[in-house]
Motif scaffolding. Structure first.
Motif, mmCIF file in Angstrom:
data_model
loop_
_atom_site.group_PDB
_atom_site.id
_atom_site.type_symbol
_atom_site.label_atom_id
_atom_site.label_comp_id
_atom_site.label_asym_id
_atom_site.label_seq_id
_atom_site.Cartn_x
_atom_site.Cartn_y
_atom_site.Cartn_z
ATOM 1 N N VAL A 174 0.822 -1.212 0.000
ATOM 2 C CA VAL A 174 0.000 0.000 0.000
ATOM 3 C C VAL A 174 0.859 1.266 0.000
ATOM 4 O O VAL A 174 0.778 2.076 -0.931
ATOM 5 C CB VAL A 174 -1.001 -0.011 1.172
ATOM 6 C CG1 VAL A 174 -1.711 1.335 1.291
ATOM 7 C CG2 VAL A 174 -2.025 -1.134 0.987
ATOM 8 N N THR B 36 2.997 1.413 -3.205
ATOM 9 C CA THR B 36 2.274 1.805 -4.415
ATOM 10 C C THR B 36 2.062 3.314 -4.467
ATOM 11 O O THR B 36 2.303 3.960 -5.500
ATOM 12 C CB THR B 36 0.920 1.084 -4.485
ATOM 13 O OG1 THR B 36 1.149 -0.325 -4.590
ATOM 14 C CG2 THR B 36 0.097 1.561 -5.672
ATOM 15 N N ILE B 37 1.607 3.898 -3.363
ATOM 16 C CA ILE B 37 1.386 5.349 -3.322
ATOM 17 C C ILE B 37 2.690 6.089 -3.613
ATOM 18 O O ILE B 37 2.735 7.029 -4.410
ATOM 19 C CB ILE B 37 0.826 5.772 -1.953
ATOM 20 C CG1 ILE B 37 -0.549 5.121 -1.715
ATOM 21 C CG2 ILE B 37 0.707 7.292 -1.858
ATOM 22 C CD1 ILE B 37 -1.080 5.307 -0.308
ATOM 23 N N LEU C 103 -5.678 1.098 -6.075
ATOM 24 C CA LEU C 103 -5.172 2.199 -5.247
ATOM 25 C C LEU C 103 -4.335 3.162 -6.075
ATOM 26 O O LEU C 103 -4.455 4.390 -5.948
ATOM 27 C CB LEU C 103 -4.339 1.627 -4.096
ATOM 28 C CG LEU C 103 -3.595 2.624 -3.211
ATOM 29 C CD1 LEU C 103 -4.577 3.533 -2.482
ATOM 30 C CD2 LEU C 103 -2.707 1.885 -2.210
ATOM 31 N N CYS D 12 -4.611 7.367 -6.784
ATOM 32 C CA CYS D 12 -3.487 8.283 -6.565
ATOM 33 C C CYS D 12 -3.144 9.060 -7.833
ATOM 34 O O CYS D 12 -2.835 10.253 -7.777
ATOM 35 C CB CYS D 12 -2.261 7.502 -6.093
ATOM 36 S SG CYS D 12 -2.460 6.743 -4.467
#
Length: 421
Positions: free
Chosen positions: A28, A31-32, A162, A166
């Motif tokens: 998580v 990835t961001i 996700l 973003c």
């Protein structure tokens, strides 16, 4: 086993499931972090710093050239006590240095911004090359082979969902706050996620490691070199990536600089690509349970080639529909290619020699993926000197020509190498 990283019932998780869940949640912040620093935001930030197309191509290429360092890492991993602690150190180098590029406008004079970025970025991705080797070795031991394809299909789907959010939010932010203010606001969540990502790795398992039967470097390197089937496939895929990276990494440059599209439009197109990729992960993962990695890899090639070829439609149709089609084809093709190439290196290779096999594949593809964007950036720089009557070639002629060459390569050499056992 349809849901490999979630528990089947309520109650206490088994140790392996708990470890897999940690490895999934680690994705998580990662990835961001990588979405907000890469793709159109990387190109946009470099343009803000004053980079030209050749410099942008060099930066994009450097990411893969440093993968040659994995050959040394594959040898060094045989002598370390803890893969987890080594992974944490090199992850920290990558995350902190790349996130630190956001401080360049505050610490250096404008005339050296691009130079400092390139040096810092290169050092960061040297750390990333080693950490990628360690992570691949660790995760291949953690995820059982029989559920590996489906697991990564679901994991990649969730994380790319996700990433889409973003991308969209980052594009809106940069359109609302253009220039330095927008990038400063963008780097705030990047810095938070960099630290969070490093912390989560402390909870990773430190699994026992099956070491190579060889103790010297050269005999260890010869193992994958003597595997004819592996080297044929790896050599072809390296050549394919040379063609692909001539144009695909520079999509954002063409849209931002040549077509003058807004950040929100470019990020929205990247979201469409990511959604297509996200859906394809699940499909490719299920197909992987029935067909071999190499055969499925072959069917990703025409999709990627079609993405480049579709730019030729800009001569006939409005830009936005063409770019949507191109990004959908690219998302499905790249999603399958990356997932299946990863499964190929960790699933079709002997466990004790896997680090060197992965390193050899990364070195070959890293070298060609370095040369591709570098050459592509130079070609775009050269095309600026063409007469205005040939502007069409810079915009859509060059990508379409590369697409034709890729289709020919896929259905000749690719079909022979990847579909013949």
């Amino acid at each position: 086993m349809k849901r490999p990283f979630w528990p089947r019932r309520r109650g206490k998780l088994s140790e392996q499931r708990r470890q897999i869940r940690i490895a999934t949640w680690e994705g998580v912040p990662s990835t961001i972090f990588q979405v907000l620093l890469g793709g159109p935001f990387l190109t946009g930030y470099l343009l803000y710093l004053g980079a030209n197309s050749s410099q942008i191509g060099f930066v994009l290429a450097m990411t893969t050239l440093v993968n040659i360092a994995q050959l040394g890492a594959a040898y060094g991993i045989q002598r370390i006590r803890s893969r987890r602690m080594a992974l944490i150190w090199f992850i920290a180098v990558h995350r902190l240095l790349w996130a630190g590029t956001g401080l360049i406008p505050f610490l250096f004079s404008k005339d050296v911004w691009v130079t400092v970025y390139i040096v810092t970025y290169t050092a960061a991705f040297m750390g990333n090359a080693v950490s990628a080797m360690l992570w691949t070795s660790l995760i291949s031991d953690l995820i059982p082979a029989k559920v590996r394809g489906r697991h990564f299909g679901i994991r990649n789907t969730v994380l790319n969902a996700l990433g889409s959010v973003c991308l969209f939010a980052g594009g809106l932010l940069l359109d609302r706050y253009p220039g330095g203010e927008g990038f400063l606001l963008l780097f705030i969540p990047i810095w938070i996620c960099a630290v969070a990502n490093i912390v989560i790795y402390f909870f990773y398992p430190d699994l026992p490691f099956e070491r190579s039967k060889e103790t010297a470097f050269l005999p260890m390197v010869r193992k994958p070199l003597q595997d004819a089937g592996f080297m044929r496939a790896a050599g072809f895929l390296a050549g394919w990536l040379l063609m692909q990276t001539l144009i695909v990494p520079l999509y954002s440059y063409a849209m931002l600089e040549l077509m003058r599209l807004s950040y929100s439009t470019v990020s929205s197109l990247t979201v469409i690509q990511t959604v297509a990729m996200m859906i394809s992960f699940y499909v490719w993962g299920n197909l992987n349970a029935r067909y071999s990695n190499k055969k499925l890899l072959f069917w990703t090639l025409p999709l990627i080639a079609g993405s480049c070829l579709s730019w030729g439609l800009l001569s006939l149709l409005p830009a936005l529909p063409v770019l949507i089609v191109s990004h959908i084809l690219l998302g499905v093709g790249i999603g399958g290619f990356n997932q299946l190439a990863f499964n190929f290196t960790i699933g079709d290779t002997p466990k004790s020699e896997r680090p060197m096999y992965v390193a050899m594949y990364s070195a070959l593809t890293g070298l060609t993926s370095f040369l591709g964007p570098l050459a592509g950036g130079a070609v775009y720089q050269w095309m600026k000197s063409l007469p205005p009557a040939l502007d069409w070639f810079e915009l859509f002629g060059f990508p379409a020509c590369i697409g034709v060459l890729m289709l020919v390569m896929a259905f000749t050499l690719g079909k022979r190498v990847l579909t013949t056992d």
